[in-house]
Write a protein that holds these residues in place. Structure first.
Motif, mmCIF file in Angstrom:
data_model
loop_
_atom_site.group_PDB
_atom_site.id
_atom_site.type_symbol
_atom_site.label_atom_id
_atom_site.label_comp_id
_atom_site.label_asym_id
_atom_site.label_seq_id
_atom_site.Cartn_x
_atom_site.Cartn_y
_atom_site.Cartn_z
ATOM 1 N N LYS A 99 1.286 12.678 -9.501
ATOM 2 C CA LYS A 99 0.600 13.837 -9.418
ATOM 3 C C LYS A 99 2.535 14.940 -8.961
ATOM 4 C CE LYS A 99 -2.872 11.852 -6.627
ATOM 5 N NZ LYS A 99 -4.140 11.842 -5.414
ATOM 6 N N LYS A 157 0.627 -1.204 -0.022
ATOM 7 C CA LYS A 157 0.088 0.255 0.116
ATOM 8 C C LYS A 157 0.642 1.414 0.273
ATOM 9 C CE LYS A 157 -4.399 -2.405 2.350
ATOM 10 N NZ LYS A 157 -4.590 -2.351 3.684
ATOM 11 N N ARG A 158 1.779 1.164 0.902
ATOM 12 C CA ARG A 158 2.913 2.992 1.068
ATOM 13 C C ARG A 158 3.598 2.950 -0.184
ATOM 14 N NH1 ARG A 158 6.783 0.478 4.433
ATOM 15 N NH2 ARG A 158 5.466 1.395 5.988
ATOM 16 N N SER A 159 3.680 1.244 -1.659
ATOM 17 C CA SER A 159 4.134 1.524 -2.591
ATOM 18 C C SER A 159 3.691 2.166 -3.313
ATOM 19 C CB SER A 159 5.068 0.227 -3.053
ATOM 20 O OG SER A 159 5.428 0.305 -3.677
ATOM 21 N N ALA A 208 0.779 3.848 -3.176
ATOM 22 C CA ALA A 208 -0.052 5.517 -2.479
ATOM 23 C C ALA A 208 1.954 6.245 -2.737
ATOM 24 C CB ALA A 208 0.431 5.342 -1.000
ATOM 25 N N GLU A 209 3.282 5.967 -2.956
ATOM 26 C CA GLU A 209 4.326 6.740 -2.798
ATOM 27 C C GLU A 209 4.117 6.936 -4.695
ATOM 28 O OE1 GLU A 209 8.020 4.760 -1.957
ATOM 29 O OE2 GLU A 209 7.231 5.407 0.960
ATOM 30 N N ALA A 210 3.521 5.719 -5.463
ATOM 31 C CA ALA A 210 4.203 5.589 -7.105
ATOM 32 C C ALA A 210 2.891 6.811 -7.111
ATOM 33 C CB ALA A 210 3.526 4.547 -7.588
ATOM 34 N N ASP A 211 1.491 7.032 -6.803
ATOM 35 C CA ASP A 211 0.824 7.471 -6.817
ATOM 36 C C ASP A 211 1.186 9.092 -7.000
ATOM 37 O OD1 ASP A 211 -1.935 8.383 -8.188
ATOM 38 O OD2 ASP A 211 -2.094 9.400 -6.071
ATOM 39 N N LEU A 212 1.829 9.476 -5.541
ATOM 40 C CA LEU A 212 2.486 11.143 -5.711
ATOM 41 C C LEU A 212 3.217 10.993 -6.225
ATOM 42 C CD1 LEU A 212 2.782 10.787 -1.239
ATOM 43 C CD2 LEU A 212 0.548 11.981 -2.953
ATOM 44 N N ALA A 213 3.671 10.531 -6.274
ATOM 45 C CA ALA A 213 5.203 11.048 -7.567
ATOM 46 C C ALA A 213 4.347 11.066 -9.183
ATOM 47 C CB ALA A 213 5.643 9.783 -8.016
#
Length: 114
Positions: A62, A51-53, A55-60
């Motif tokens: 954005k 889940k962290r990965s 979320a980090e991919a989604d934020l990257a």
């Protein structure tokens, strides 16, 4: 009396055997519980990492999209700098010396810009 002592000894041996069996079963149960706890902890950690990965991919993604929009806006704004400089220079010069043609102001701004 010897029979009573032998019976008591036999009962003691049975009790000792029962205690040993109980302790063995308890140790096995504790080990099994520890194994279940470890497996659960590892599964939860793996789920959190996934889940962290994500979320980090989604934020990257954005952040990259925002940086692209900023670069586009900056590039567009920079295309208007010469125009704004020319209009400002024309307004200032017109206040000082009177009307000046926009062509001569643009030429002067281009000369100063280099």
């Amino acid at each position: 009396m010897d029979a009573d002592l032998a019976a008591a000894d036999a009962d003691r041996q049975k009790t000792d055997a029962a205690i040993a069996a109980y302790e063995k079963a308890l140790a096995e149960a504790k080990a099994n519980a520890q194994g279940i706890a470890n497996a659960s902890r590892e599964a939860i950690q793996a789920d959190l990492a996934a889940k962290r990965s994500a979320a980090e991919a989604d934020l990257a993604g954005k952040v990259s999209a925002a940086e692209a929009r900023i670069a586009t806006t900056k590039a567009e704004a920079l295309t208007h700098v010469d125009e704004i400089a020319a209009e400002t220079a024309q307004a200032v010069v017109s206040q000082i010396v009177g009307d000046v043609s926009s062509d001569s102001v643009r030429a002067a701004v281009a000369k100063v810009k280099g």
